[in-house]
Design a protein around this motif. Structure first.
Motif, PDB file in Angstrom:
ATOM      1  N   ARG A  43      57.793  47.250  76.683  1.00 47.75           N
ATOM      2  CA  ARG A  43      57.269  48.405  77.383  1.00 47.75           C
ATOM      3  C   ARG A  43      58.301  49.091  78.263  1.00 47.75           C
ATOM      4  NH1 ARG A  43      54.678  50.313  81.783  1.00 47.75           N
ATOM      5  NH2 ARG A  43      55.221  48.525  83.084  1.00 47.75           N
ATOM      6  N   ARG A  44      59.125  48.320  78.930  1.00 45.64           N
ATOM      7  CA  ARG A  44      60.068  48.918  79.865  1.00 45.64           C
ATOM      8  C   ARG A  44      61.278  49.463  79.126  1.00 45.64           C
ATOM      9  NH1 ARG A  44      58.181  48.472  84.697  1.00 45.64           N
ATOM     10  NH2 ARG A  44      56.893  46.708  85.345  1.00 45.64           N
ATOM     11  N   SER A  45      61.065  50.532  78.388  1.00 46.30           N
ATOM     12  CA  SER A  45      62.129  51.041  77.534  1.00 46.30           C
ATOM     13  C   SER A  45      62.364  52.529  77.709  1.00 46.30           C
ATOM     14  CB  SER A  45      61.800  50.734  76.073  1.00 46.30           C
ATOM     15  OG  SER A  45      60.500  51.204  75.747  1.00 46.30           O
ATOM     16  N   ASN A  46      61.949  53.084  78.840  1.00 49.16           N
ATOM     17  CA  ASN A  46      62.403  54.414  79.210  1.00 49.16           C
ATOM     18  C   ASN A  46      62.789  54.391  80.676  1.00 49.16           C
ATOM     19  OD1 ASN A  46      60.082  55.265  80.900  1.00 49.16           O
ATOM     20  ND2 ASN A  46      58.944  55.236  78.969  1.00 49.16           N
ATOM     21  N   LEU A  47      63.315  55.483  81.167  1.00 48.11           N
ATOM     22  CA  LEU A  47      63.877  55.485  82.517  1.00 48.11           C
ATOM     23  C   LEU A  47      62.813  55.274  83.589  1.00 48.11           C
ATOM     24  CD1 LEU A  47      66.177  55.804  84.472  1.00 48.11           C
ATOM     25  CD2 LEU A  47      66.062  58.280  84.165  1.00 48.11           C
ATOM     26  N   LEU A 251      76.316  53.489  80.589  1.00 49.65           N
ATOM     27  CA  LEU A 251      75.989  52.632  79.450  1.00 49.65           C
ATOM     28  C   LEU A 251      77.227  52.168  78.694  1.00 49.65           C
ATOM     29  CD1 LEU A 251      73.015  54.696  77.974  1.00 49.65           C
ATOM     30  CD2 LEU A 251      72.955  52.916  79.743  1.00 49.65           C
ATOM     31  N   ASP A 252      77.130  50.970  78.123  1.00 53.00           N
ATOM     32  CA  ASP A 252      78.159  50.513  77.185  1.00 53.00           C
ATOM     33  C   ASP A 252      77.974  51.283  75.886  1.00 53.00           C
ATOM     34  OD1 ASP A 252      79.121  48.695  79.019  1.00 53.00           O
ATOM     35  OD2 ASP A 252      77.949  47.022  78.213  1.00 53.00           O
ATOM     36  N   TRP A 265      72.654  51.036  73.524  1.00 45.00           N
ATOM     37  CA  TRP A 265      71.946  52.099  72.819  1.00 45.00           C
ATOM     38  C   TRP A 265      71.011  51.518  71.761  1.00 45.00           C
ATOM     39  CZ3 TRP A 265      72.473  57.210  74.211  1.00 45.00           C
ATOM     40  CH2 TRP A 265      73.493  57.486  75.146  1.00 45.00           C
ATOM     41  N   GLN A 266      69.760  51.933  71.816  1.00 47.18           N
ATOM     42  CA  GLN A 266      68.761  51.524  70.831  1.00 47.18           C
ATOM     43  C   GLN A 266      69.012  52.199  69.490  1.00 47.18           C
ATOM     44  OE1 GLN A 266      66.274  49.347  71.389  1.00 47.18           O
ATOM     45  NE2 GLN A 266      65.324  49.513  69.379  1.00 47.18           N
ATOM     46  N   ASN A 267      69.365  53.463  69.548  1.00 44.64           N
ATOM     47  CA  ASN A 267      69.711  54.263  68.372  1.00 44.64           C
ATOM     48  C   ASN A 267      70.707  55.320  68.811  1.00 44.64           C
ATOM     49  OD1 ASN A 267      68.030  56.464  69.463  1.00 44.64           O
ATOM     50  ND2 ASN A 267      66.298  55.228  68.777  1.00 44.64           N
ATOM     51  N   GLU A 268      70.844  56.383  68.064  1.00 46.51           N
ATOM     52  CA  GLU A 268      71.912  57.336  68.346  1.00 46.51           C
ATOM     53  C   GLU A 268      71.823  57.962  69.733  1.00 46.51           C
ATOM     54  OE1 GLU A 268      74.095  60.850  65.818  1.00 46.51           O
ATOM     55  OE2 GLU A 268      71.957  61.095  66.246  1.00 46.51           O
ATOM     56  N   ILE A 269      70.621  58.265  70.217  1.00 50.58           N
ATOM     57  CA  ILE A 269      70.522  59.001  71.481  1.00 50.58           C
ATOM     58  C   ILE A 269      69.617  58.354  72.529  1.00 50.58           C
ATOM     59  CG2 ILE A 269      71.016  61.215  70.354  1.00 50.58           C
ATOM     60  CD1 ILE A 269      67.971  61.847  70.654  1.00 50.58           C
ATOM     61  N   HIS A 270      69.045  57.179  72.247  1.00 49.77           N
ATOM     62  CA  HIS A 270      68.166  56.527  73.209  1.00 49.77           C
ATOM     63  C   HIS A 270      68.753  55.190  73.649  1.00 49.77           C
ATOM     64  CE1 HIS A 270      65.271  59.074  70.840  1.00 49.77           C
ATOM     65  NE2 HIS A 270      65.064  59.489  72.076  1.00 49.77           N
ATOM     66  N   ALA A 271      68.652  54.935  74.947  1.00 51.80           N
ATOM     67  CA  ALA A 271      69.171  53.685  75.493  1.00 51.80           C
ATOM     68  C   ALA A 271      68.234  52.515  75.183  1.00 51.80           C
ATOM     69  CB  ALA A 271      69.344  53.813  77.005  1.00 51.80           C
ATOM     70  N   THR A 272      68.771  51.324  75.246  1.00 52.62           N
ATOM     71  CA  THR A 272      67.941  50.116  75.199  1.00 52.62           C
ATOM     72  C   THR A 272      67.241  49.960  76.549  1.00 52.62           C
ATOM     73  OG1 THR A 272      69.740  48.728  76.013  1.00 52.62           O
ATOM     74  CG2 THR A 272      69.539  48.976  73.608  1.00 52.62           C
ATOM     75  N   ALA A 273      66.323  49.001  76.617  1.00 54.81           N
ATOM     76  CA  ALA A 273      65.665  48.723  77.895  1.00 54.81           C
ATOM     77  C   ALA A 273      66.695  48.370  78.960  1.00 54.81           C
ATOM     78  CB  ALA A 273      64.647  47.599  77.726  1.00 54.81           C
ATOM     79  N   GLY A 275      69.739  49.323  79.001  1.00 55.07           N
ATOM     80  CA  GLY A 275      70.466  50.545  79.319  1.00 55.07           C
ATOM     81  C   GLY A 275      69.737  51.392  80.341  1.00 55.07           C
ATOM     82  N   TYR A 276      68.420  51.507  80.183  1.00 57.03           N
ATOM     83  CA  TYR A 276      67.645  52.281  81.159  1.00 57.03           C
ATOM     84  C   TYR A 276      67.635  51.615  82.528  1.00 57.03           C
ATOM     85  CZ  TYR A 276      65.956  55.498  77.569  1.00 57.03           C
ATOM     86  OH  TYR A 276      65.872  56.463  76.588  1.00 57.03           O
ATOM     87  N   VAL A 277      67.738  50.273  82.565  1.00 57.72           N
ATOM     88  CA  VAL A 277      67.877  49.593  83.849  1.00 57.72           C
ATOM     89  C   VAL A 277      69.136  50.093  84.555  1.00 57.72           C
ATOM     90  CG1 VAL A 277      68.352  47.381  84.961  1.00 57.72           C
ATOM     91  CG2 VAL A 277      66.584  47.525  83.208  1.00 57.72           C
ATOM     92  N   LYS A 278      70.235  50.200  83.818  1.00 55.69           N
ATOM     93  CA  LYS A 278      71.498  50.656  84.400  1.00 55.69           C
ATOM     94  C   LYS A 278      71.391  52.094  84.910  1.00 55.69           C
ATOM     95  CE  LYS A 278      74.558  47.715  81.591  1.00 55.69           C
ATOM     96  NZ  LYS A 278      75.686  47.705  80.618  1.00 55.69           N
ATOM     97  N   ILE A 279      70.723  52.941  84.139  1.00 53.10           N
ATOM     98  CA  ILE A 279      70.555  54.329  84.572  1.00 53.10           C
ATOM     99  C   ILE A 279      69.654  54.391  85.799  1.00 53.10           C
ATOM    100  CG2 ILE A 279      69.691  56.599  83.879  1.00 53.10           C
ATOM    101  CD1 ILE A 279      70.427  55.776  80.972  1.00 53.10           C
ATOM    102  N   GLY A 280      68.601  53.552  85.783  1.00 51.09           N
ATOM    103  CA  GLY A 280      67.684  53.519  86.918  1.00 51.09           C
ATOM    104  C   GLY A 280      68.370  53.115  88.204  1.00 51.09           C
ATOM    105  N   LEU A 281      69.402  52.288  88.118  1.00 53.63           N
ATOM    106  CA  LEU A 281      70.135  51.860  89.304  1.00 53.63           C
ATOM    107  C   LEU A 281      70.927  53.003  89.927  1.00 53.63           C
ATOM    108  CD1 LEU A 281      71.381  48.341  88.145  1.00 53.63           C
ATOM    109  CD2 LEU A 281      69.600  48.855  89.828  1.00 53.63           C
ATOM    110  N   ARG A 282      71.093  54.075  89.205  1.00 53.16           N
ATOM    111  CA  ARG A 282      71.694  55.276  89.780  1.00 53.16           C
ATOM    112  C   ARG A 282      70.627  56.260  90.253  1.00 53.16           C
ATOM    113  NH1 ARG A 282      77.042  57.049  86.231  1.00 53.16           N
ATOM    114  NH2 ARG A 282      77.973  54.959  86.059  1.00 53.16           N
ATOM    115  N   PHE A 283      69.532  56.343  89.497  1.00 51.51           N
ATOM    116  CA  PHE A 283      68.510  57.361  89.767  1.00 51.51           C
ATOM    117  C   PHE A 283      67.695  57.036  91.021  1.00 51.51           C
ATOM    118  CE2 PHE A 283      64.663  59.792  89.206  1.00 51.51           C
ATOM    119  CZ  PHE A 283      65.070  60.948  88.552  1.00 51.51           C
ATOM    120  N   ALA A 284      67.066  55.869  91.050  1.00 52.60           N
ATOM    121  CA  ALA A 284      66.141  55.543  92.141  1.00 52.60           C
ATOM    122  C   ALA A 284      66.825  55.510  93.512  1.00 52.60           C
ATOM    123  CB  ALA A 284      65.434  54.223  91.858  1.00 52.60           C
TER     124      ALA A 284
END
Length: 324
Positions: A43-47, A251-252, A265-273, A275-284
């Motif tokens: 479930r935790r697979s978006n930002l 992201l790596d 990366w889960q696929n070409e343009i979406h991060a893995t779960a 990966g979104y954790v890493k992005i969230g550490l910048r956003f929140a």
């Protein structure tokens, strides 16, 4: 820290609407798949599903996979977001989260040199140049493969979309200066990796169809992401109380040629779960910094109900006590 609680916009004013009183901070989100897509990883697979705040927070999510910024500001395409922001269902939000621009870029890159009738599409109306239009062999990816006139046209188009978002905000009686937070996008790898049958890949087919040498794909995609960053960052100068969180390089990177999960990366343009954790550490943390969200003294994460009842909508930088 408390996980952000996410509620579908469809639940608002429905018989299944959850209670909101225990949430110190209430956000409204609009966006694309980076806010809305789940994957086989869980479930935790978006930002949004990977944002942690020092106090209890909830977000009403209007995001749709594949949505473009152009459609997000169209009342006919997304009436519920408009209603919650500036229409009949509006309320004072603590902030608006926005994920947009990536699909606009993808659709721009997809424009072929000829249309469905076989007519030539002028460079002003597309992102990529044909091989006969390429710059010299020593030119970088920007000047060699990207249409200068086309990109200028795209920049103007995107600036209009951000102004349209600001215009919606200004129409609201409650949210005329509500802060907007948006992220940028990271360095994707053009590769034959979609999200399922008929869903992607997105960049890979266009680079192939234009005959761009594979050894130049990474540089070209990086250039697109940096140029898109400049557009999104530019909106920070256009609009008041608009905050851009740079998520490039979080992201790596996926390896060239990999067709499945690769790097973060889960696929070409979406991060893995992860990966979104890493992005969230910048956003929140940036959201918390701007809004001055501090941990509560008791560490419980939820504001006491007596305090919620005493708070008035729009009454300061903290929780409004308003119901989404």
């Amino acid at each position: 820290m408390a996980k952000l609680n996410i509620f579908s916009s469809l639940l608002v004013n429905s018989k299944n609407e959850p209670g909101w009183g225990g949430y110190n901070w209430q956000f409204l989100a609009q966006g694309d798949s980076w806010f809305s897509t789940s994957t086989i990883q869980g479930r935790r697979s978006n930002l949004l599903e990977n944002l942690d705040f020092p106090q209890a927070a909830a977000v009403v999510n209007c995001a749709t996979p594949g949505d473009e910024l152009t459609h997000m500001v169209d009342v006919r395409r997304d009436p519920l977001f408009n209603s919650l922001l500036c229409g009949p269902k509006q309320q004072p939000w603590n902030a608006i989260f926005l994920s947009g621009g990536g699909n606009d870029l993808i659709d721009f890159v997809k424009i072929a040199p000829t249309d469905e009738h076989g007519s030539f599409v002028v460079p002003h109306d597309r992102a990529l140049l044909t091989s006969s239009e390429w710059g010299g062999g020593s030119a970088d990816a920007d000047s060699r493969y990207i249409s200068k006139d086309g990109w200028a046209n795209f920049e103007n188009h995107m600036a209009l979309q951000y102004r349209a978002i600001d215009a919606l905000r200004k129409q609201s009686r409650d949210n005329q200066n509500t802060p907007i937070f948006t992220h940028t996008y990271d360095y994707a790898t053009a590769r034959n990796s979609g999200a399922g049958p008929g869903i992607g890949p997105w960049l890979y087919p266009s680079l192939r169809s234009y005959g761009i040498p594979p050894e130049d794909w990474d540089e070209l995609v990086d250039t697109f992401m940096d140029k898109l960053f400049s557009i999104i960052k530019g909106a920070e100068q256009l609009l008041t109380n608009f905050h851009v969180i740079d998520t490039r390089g979080a992201l790596d990177r996926a390896k060239d040629g990999d067709t499945g999960i690769s790097g973060d990366w889960q696929n070409e343009i979406h991060a893995t779960a992860n990966g979104y954790v890493k992005i969230g550490l910048r956003f929140a943390p940036r959201v918390s910094e701007v809004l001055s969200i501090q941990p509560l003294g008791d560490g419980a994460g939820a504001i006491p109900q007596a305090v919620v009842a005493a708070q008035k909508p729009g009454g300061g930088a903290g929780a409004t006590g308003a119901r989404p």
